[in-house]
Design a protein around this motif. Structure first.
Motif, PDB file in Angstrom:
ATOM      1  N   ARG A  62      43.339 -31.588   5.417  1.00  0.00           N
ATOM      2  CA  ARG A  62      42.470 -30.159   5.584  1.00  0.00           C
ATOM      3  C   ARG A  62      41.659 -29.817   4.355  1.00  0.00           C
ATOM      4  NH1 ARG A  62      44.838 -25.686   3.043  1.00  0.00           N
ATOM      5  NH2 ARG A  62      46.970 -25.993   2.164  1.00  0.00           N
ATOM      6  N   GLU A  63      40.563 -29.040   4.569  1.00  0.00           N
ATOM      7  CA  GLU A  63      39.679 -28.725   3.273  1.00  0.00           C
ATOM      8  C   GLU A  63      40.349 -27.806   2.468  1.00  0.00           C
ATOM      9  OE1 GLU A  63      35.564 -27.985   4.894  1.00  0.00           O
ATOM     10  OE2 GLU A  63      35.301 -30.415   5.032  1.00  0.00           O
ATOM     11  N   VAL A  64      40.339 -27.910   1.352  1.00  0.00           N
ATOM     12  CA  VAL A  64      40.545 -26.766   0.312  1.00  0.00           C
ATOM     13  C   VAL A  64      39.524 -26.384  -0.563  1.00  0.00           C
ATOM     14  CG1 VAL A  64      42.311 -26.001  -1.297  1.00  0.00           C
ATOM     15  CG2 VAL A  64      42.907 -27.207   0.501  1.00  0.00           C
ATOM     16  N   HIS A  65      39.235 -25.027  -0.691  1.00  0.00           N
ATOM     17  CA  HIS A  65      38.086 -24.667  -1.585  1.00  0.00           C
ATOM     18  C   HIS A  65      38.490 -25.004  -2.975  1.00  0.00           C
ATOM     19  CE1 HIS A  65      34.700 -22.026  -3.299  1.00  0.00           C
ATOM     20  NE2 HIS A  65      34.267 -22.300  -2.160  1.00  0.00           N
ATOM     21  N   ILE A  66      37.200 -25.097  -3.869  1.00  0.00           N
ATOM     22  CA  ILE A  66      37.519 -25.378  -5.275  1.00  0.00           C
ATOM     23  C   ILE A  66      38.214 -24.434  -6.031  1.00  0.00           C
ATOM     24  CG2 ILE A  66      35.770 -27.421  -5.256  1.00  0.00           C
ATOM     25  CD1 ILE A  66      33.832 -25.041  -6.551  1.00  0.00           C
ATOM     26  N   ARG A  67      37.721 -23.211  -5.571  1.00  0.00           N
ATOM     27  CA  ARG A  67      38.279 -22.087  -6.149  1.00  0.00           C
ATOM     28  C   ARG A  67      39.868 -22.115  -6.146  1.00  0.00           C
ATOM     29  NH1 ARG A  67      35.985 -18.788  -3.382  1.00  0.00           N
ATOM     30  NH2 ARG A  67      37.499 -18.509  -1.684  1.00  0.00           N
ATOM     31  N   ASP A  68      40.590 -22.568  -4.906  1.00  0.00           N
ATOM     32  CA  ASP A  68      41.848 -22.546  -4.923  1.00  0.00           C
ATOM     33  C   ASP A  68      42.460 -23.840  -5.523  1.00  0.00           C
ATOM     34  OD1 ASP A  68      42.095 -20.578  -3.021  1.00  0.00           O
ATOM     35  OD2 ASP A  68      41.511 -21.911  -1.467  1.00  0.00           O
TER      36      ASP A  68
END
Length: 290
Positions: free
Chosen positions: A72-78
């Protein structure tokens, strides 16, 4: 076909048991650095999970806002929130300082180098001068000389794009808005001081024996030389690259006030990548020690 380097962070045990998988682009080591480079047909590349030819924006700055984590895609902020505590505060500050002055506006393109130590030296100079990427044309027929010289760790922090042909490499960079400058002596050549490095620029360095290819010269917007005052008629490739990048860096700082050209969002993307590279590298070191 644009060939990407291997995946560093496949299913590593990182903080909070996250298994991060991202296609990073550390400096190519089939050239005596760290990654293995295999030439494949499009079908074979697809079967192996290789990244297809990139869009113009990816050719220049290949980092997106999301990274694939367990499918799944995880945002760079996370990613930053999770991995920042895994490095020391001093290391994190150093990464942020490097990223703040990083530039993708000047791209070295090395074409068919024979001595892989020279490529390692080009990568080391690029990182030292604040440039974030090196492009390398490696034709299937090219032969290489192995070298004990290394990039002194610069390969971990650079994005290296590998190409099978000069025409596709330079065509893609021109489509992305870059002027192409070939290091070549001709009646119309200018000095590197006359090149406007405040414009997005890809400069091409040929191999040690034959120089740049006819294709590179034909596709170049300009051919350029490094002025010389002695009896010798040429510089070593790695020295020439360092001199050109230094001129580009200094020119950009004089005219633009800075060399770095990443906006805030791009800086965050690169920070996420740097954190991944740093943490995954530490994991690899622990595995080797164990």
């Amino acid at each position: 076909m644009l060939l990407r380097t291997s995946k560093m962070a496949q299913h590593m045990h990182l903080p909070q048991s996250m298994q991060l998988q991202t296609c990073l682009h550390p400096c190519a080591s089939c050239l005596a650095l760290r990654c293995r480079h295999s030439r494949a047909t499009p079908a074979a590349a697809a079967a192996a999970g290789a990244t297809p030819a990139a869009a113009p924006r990816d050719v220049v700055f290949p980092h997106s806002e999301n990274i694939i984590v367990d499918g799944r895609e995880v945002h760079i902020r996370d990613i930053v929130d999770i991995l920042a505590p895994a490095v020391t505060p001093d290391r994190l500050v150093k990464m942020q300082q490097v990223i703040a002055v990083r530039s993708y506006g000047v791209l070295p393109v090395v074409e068919g180098l024979y001595d892989m130590g020279n490529l390692a030296a080009v990568c080391r100079s690029a990182d030292a001068m604040g440039f974030g990427a090196v492009h390398c044309v490696m034709r299937p027929s090219d032969k290489y000389k192995k070298s004990q010289r290394t990039a002194a760790g610069a390969d971990k922090w650079l994005d290296t794009q590998l190409w099978d042909s000069t025409a596709e490499c330079l065509g893609s960079l021109r489509a992305a808005g870059y002027q192409v400058v070939a290091t070549h002596l001709s009646a119309s050549s200018v000095t590197i001081q006359e090149v406007d490095f405040t414009r997005p620029t890809a400069f091409v360095l040929g191999n040690e024996r034959a120089g740049v290819s006819e294709t590179a010269v034909a596709m170049a917007d300009h051919t350029a030389i490094i002025p010389m005052a002695g009896f010798v008629e040429s510089f070593n490739i790695s020295v020439a690259a360092a001199l050109i990048m230094y001129e580009a860096q200094q020119q950009r700082m004089r005219r633009l006030g800075q060399n770095g050209d990443l906006d805030e969002q791009q800086q965050q993307r690169l920070l996420a990548e740097f954190l991944l590279r740093s943490v995954v590298s530490a994991q690899h070191s622990k595995l080797r020690v164990a």
